[in-house]
Scaffold this motif. Structure first.
Motif, PDB file in Angstrom:
ATOM      1  N   ASP A  48       0.848  -1.182   0.000  1.00 30.88           N
ATOM      2  CA  ASP A  48       0.000   0.000   0.000  1.00 30.88           C
ATOM      3  C   ASP A  48       0.888   1.238   0.000  1.00 30.88           C
ATOM      4  OD1 ASP A  48      -2.068   1.778   0.184  1.00 30.88           O
ATOM      5  OD2 ASP A  48      -2.519   1.357   2.293  1.00 30.88           O
ATOM      6  N   VAL A  49       0.771   2.051  -1.050  1.00 35.39           N
ATOM      7  CA  VAL A  49       1.643   3.207  -1.210  1.00 35.39           C
ATOM      8  C   VAL A  49       1.393   4.240  -0.108  1.00 35.39           C
ATOM      9  CG1 VAL A  49       2.311   5.066  -2.784  1.00 35.39           C
ATOM     10  CG2 VAL A  49       1.721   2.836  -3.690  1.00 35.39           C
ATOM     11  N   ARG A  50       0.132   4.428   0.287  1.00 35.76           N
ATOM     12  CA  ARG A  50      -0.165   5.406   1.338  1.00 35.76           C
ATOM     13  C   ARG A  50       0.475   5.008   2.661  1.00 35.76           C
ATOM     14  NH1 ARG A  50      -6.337   5.645   0.598  1.00 35.76           N
ATOM     15  NH2 ARG A  50      -6.148   5.174  -1.583  1.00 35.76           N
ATOM     16  N   ARG A  51       0.389   3.734   3.007  1.00 35.42           N
ATOM     17  CA  ARG A  51       1.031   3.279   4.253  1.00 35.42           C
ATOM     18  C   ARG A  51       2.541   3.422   4.178  1.00 35.42           C
ATOM     19  NH1 ARG A  51      -1.825  -2.153   6.531  1.00 35.42           N
ATOM     20  NH2 ARG A  51      -3.625  -1.119   7.446  1.00 35.42           N
ATOM     21  N   ALA A  53       4.211   5.622   2.424  1.00 38.47           N
ATOM     22  CA  ALA A  53       4.517   7.051   2.558  1.00 38.47           C
ATOM     23  C   ALA A  53       4.404   7.490   4.015  1.00 38.47           C
ATOM     24  CB  ALA A  53       3.582   7.864   1.677  1.00 38.47           C
ATOM     25  N   ASP A  54       3.390   6.996   4.727  1.00 34.64           N
ATOM     26  CA  ASP A  54       3.249   7.338   6.148  1.00 34.64           C
ATOM     27  C   ASP A  54       4.432   6.836   6.966  1.00 34.64           C
ATOM     28  OD1 ASP A  54       0.882   8.666   5.725  1.00 34.64           O
ATOM     29  OD2 ASP A  54      -0.387   6.973   6.338  1.00 34.64           O
ATOM     30  N   SER A  61       0.359   4.371  12.578  1.00 31.89           N
ATOM     31  CA  SER A  61      -1.049   4.037  12.353  1.00 31.89           C
ATOM     32  C   SER A  61      -1.472   2.995  13.371  1.00 31.89           C
ATOM     33  CB  SER A  61      -1.229   3.483  10.945  1.00 31.89           C
ATOM     34  OG  SER A  61      -2.516   3.002  10.772  1.00 31.89           O
TER      35      SER A  61
END
Length: 63
Positions: A48-51, A53-54, A61
Motif C-alpha cells: 500500500d503506497v499510502r502506508r 509514505a506514512d 497508524s
C-alpha cells in the motif's frame, strides 16, 4: 518459484555484475532490482503506497 530460488538467482546476478563490471555497477544493478521489486509489489497490490509514505514520514497508524 519459491523465495529461495529467487534469492539465489538475484545473488547470482549481483555476483556476476560485481565481478565483471565492478562495485558501482553492482550498486546500480542492486538499486534497480530494489526499485523493480517495489514497483512489482505495488502493481500486484501487495504494498500500500499510502502506508509506505506514512512510514517514511514517521507517522504511526493504529490499524
Amino acid at each position: 518459484m519459491n523465495a529461495t530460488v529467487v534469492g539465489a538467482g538475484v545473488g547470482a546476478v549481483l555476483a556476476i555484475v560485481a565481478v565483471t563490471l565492478g562495485f558501482w555497477a553492482f550498486v546500480v544493478v542492486a538499486a534497480a532490482m530494489l526499485v523493480g521489486a517495489l514497483v512489482g509489489r505495488i502493481v500486484s497490490g501487495d504494498l500500500d503506497v499510502r502506508r509506505l509514505a506514512d512510514v517514511l514520514r514517521g507517522r504511526r497508524s493504529s490499524s
